[in-house]
Design an enzyme around this catalytic site. Structure first.
Site, PDB file in Angstrom:
ATOM      1  CG  ASP A  92      -1.714   1.184   1.489  1.00  0.00           C
ATOM      2  OD1 ASP A  92      -1.832   2.017   0.580  1.00  0.00           O
ATOM      3  OD2 ASP A  92      -2.261   1.311   2.612  1.00  0.00           O
ATOM      4  CG  HIS A 135      -3.943   4.343   3.859  1.00  0.00           C
ATOM      5  ND1 HIS A 135      -4.162   3.259   3.043  1.00  0.00           N
ATOM      6  CD2 HIS A 135      -5.113   5.038   3.861  1.00  0.00           C
ATOM      7  CE1 HIS A 135      -5.400   3.300   2.572  1.00  0.00           C
ATOM      8  NE2 HIS A 135      -5.987   4.380   3.043  1.00  0.00           N
TER       9      HIS A 135
END
EC number: 3.1.-.-
Length: 553
Positions: free
Chosen positions: A194, A366
């Site tokens: 990611d 994130h």
């Protein structure tokens, strides 16, 4: 792991953009799909509801698909499922909450009964065709998020999904560091990681850090509190309920997307609502503003669209008021930053107190750079592929990988549709496959393309001028008109001189067509269009859409 074995990685979405995440893993002509998400439209996509991946490649290879793996329940990872399953009847694998949320999307299209769901648990390993697939718990801003380790004859491919290394998660379900380290120790061929926060230094704060800010805002607020977030941001929703209960406020859930998620999460044990906190939408009129919390989202679960349109059609809630407190617990969707800032400015002008990402109203789900380094160091992959981010984020993540010792030759920054072929000995780029964006507008899927968007942009910028001409069927002579209708170009009553000159130009063009004995309507329309376009640009420096209409009598 045989030296002659090969695995292919084919991204169909999520690279060079935020959203519509979809990655294909291919082994021996068998395909496994990881995630199937939507992307919210950018500002220039006028009238578009959502954007989904182009699945032409999958339709062409439908018999090779063995299943769809969902990493977690956010819209950018599961939202395109209904559109895809209309074309492809394949089984879907995911954790309990993820599948429950996916089912709500399918119910809207009456497709849940025709879909085969397989519920999986972290640490479980299942066989799907040629693939052995392992699910590993990771932390994100929603429960039940997993990374996926795909054991292939060529080696292990680890797809992180969305993750961050949260040491104090809201539900006390920590990332499975031990299993990640075990995989790294035994050898991982490729890490797909990611990249959303690859430009941010340091560590991403824990989800629990948001609780302190919420608590402070609730303590200081004297009026209504409006919390807007993604419909599927369950940790934030959970914290909003907890803080509301502490300050004895009632919570009203506004918006279909949010109501569905709250209902599903509560039914499956992923959301705990303190007794007496939740108030029905129809029964809260008498609640004083200083005892009220509105938990809302916008269209398709996107938080800002609700605020930008004025989130409620209900007359009791149609206007923001001085004394309102608005907490925007979400990052702006890529491309909407200007609209978001205008919305925040407008709320401030109305006298509302606004807390957003810059003022501590939101904690990202994130990983930032130090966590990205830790993931790479835990896994120690041979090959590294940054995924899920705009191109600059992918490039920054690639630099992070180099900083922690991954060879530049083994880092691949891909684009959607590029095929990466990996063996234990080398990695190389192969032929591209079809990939792109399919635009969804209302019930139409893919029927709005570049030409329609170009027309919409032209209409929005310079308007339209319709020219109506009536021609005799027998003689071919003009018997009425030209009449002109303007929308978004000029106000006709204030531009009578311009309109009269334009009519003269049209008549001249028609006379020339008559002299040349041009009788084809298409040719006459083209002549009128070209003459009028040139004249109007010279006079106004505008290029309205010109639509000649010829009627025959």
């Amino acid at each position: 792991m045989g030296a002659g074995e090969k695995v292919s990685i084919i991204p169909l979405g999520g690279l060079g953009e935020i959203g519509k995440n979809m990655t294909i893993i291919k082994v021996n002509q068998e395909l496994l799909i990881i995630d199937c998400g939507i992307m919210f439209p950018e500002d220039e996509m006028l009238g578009i509801d959502v954007v989904i991946p182009d699945i032409t490649y999958l339709i062409e290879n439908r018999d090779a698909i063995r299943g769809i793996i969902l990493t977690h329940g956010h819209e950018d990872h599961i939202g395109a499922l209904p559109y895809m399953l209309k074309e492809l009847k394949v089984p879907v694998y995911g954790t309990r909450l993820t599948l429950a949320l996916a089912e709500t999307y399918l119910k809207e299209q009456n497709m849940q009964a025709a879909t085969v769901f397989h519920t999986v648990k972290p640490r479980e390993i299942i066989r799907i065709g040629a693939f052995r697939v392992e699910f590993i718990r990771v932390c994100h801003s929603i429960p039940d998020a997993v990374a996926v380790a795909i054991h292939t004859p060529a080696g292990v491919i680890l797809h992180t999904g969305d993750f961050k290394f949260d040491q104090t998660p809201v539900d006390d379900e920590a990332t499975d560091y031990y299993r990640l380290a075990q995989l790294g120790e035994s050898g991982v061929l490729a890490l797909l990681s990611d990249s959303t926060n690859a430009e941010k230094t340091g560590f991403t704060p824990s989800e629990k850090a948001a609780y302190g800010k919420l608590e402070e805002v609730f303590r200081l607020s004297k009026g209504r509190i409006i919390v807007t977030t993604f419909a599927s941001s369950l940790y934030r929703i959970q914290q909003a309920f907890q803080v509301a209960a502490r300050y004895r406020r009632k919570v009203v859930v506004v918006g279909k997307s949010m109501q569905e998620v709250v209902q599903v999460a509560r039914a499956n044990g992923y959301l705990e609502i303190p007794p007496g906190t939740l108030c029905d939408e129809d029964n809260w009129s008498a609640i004083p503003h200083d005892k009220l919390v509105l938990l809302t989202t916008g269209h398709l679960g996107e938080p800002m669209s609700g605020l930008m349109r004025g989130p409620w059609t209900d007359a009791r809630l149609s206007n923001y008021q001085p004394g309102d407190t608005v907490i925007i617990s979400a990052s702006p969707v890529a491309g909407s930053e200007k609209s978001v800032h205008r919305t925040i400015d407008g709320l401030c002008k109305l006298g509302a107190d606004v807390y957003h990402e810059a003022s501590g109203g939101h904690i990202s789900g994130h990983a930032s750079q130090e966590e990205l380094k830790m993931m790479i160091n835990l896994i120690r992959p041979k090959y590294f592929v940054p995924i899920q981010g705009e191109y600059r984020m992918l490039i920054r993540h690639a630099r992070v990988a180099r900083d922690v010792g991954v060879s530049s030759d083994n880092i691949f920054v891909l684009e959607n549709g590029q095929v990466l072929e990996l063996t234990p000995k080398k990695g190389s780029l192969a032929t591209r496959v079809a990939a792109g964006r399919v635009l969804v507008d209302g019930l139409g899927v893919g029927d709005v393309g570049n030409i329609v968007l170009r027309d919409r942009r032209q209409l929005s910028q310079d308007g339209i001028l319709i020219v109506v001409i009536t021609i005799s069927k027998e003689s071919g002579q003009v018997v009425a008109g030209p009449d002109m209708v303007s929308r978004g170009f000029v106000y006709v009553r204030e531009a009578e001189e311009l309109m009269e000159e334009a009519k003269i130009k049209v008549r001249q063009a028609l006379e020339k067509s008559g002299e040349r004995r041009v009788t084809e309507w298409a040719a006459i329309k083209t002549n009128v269009h070209d003459v009028l376009s040139k004249f109007l640009y010279e006079k106004t420096r505008r290029r309205p859409m010109i639509l000649p209409i010829i009627m025959e009598v």
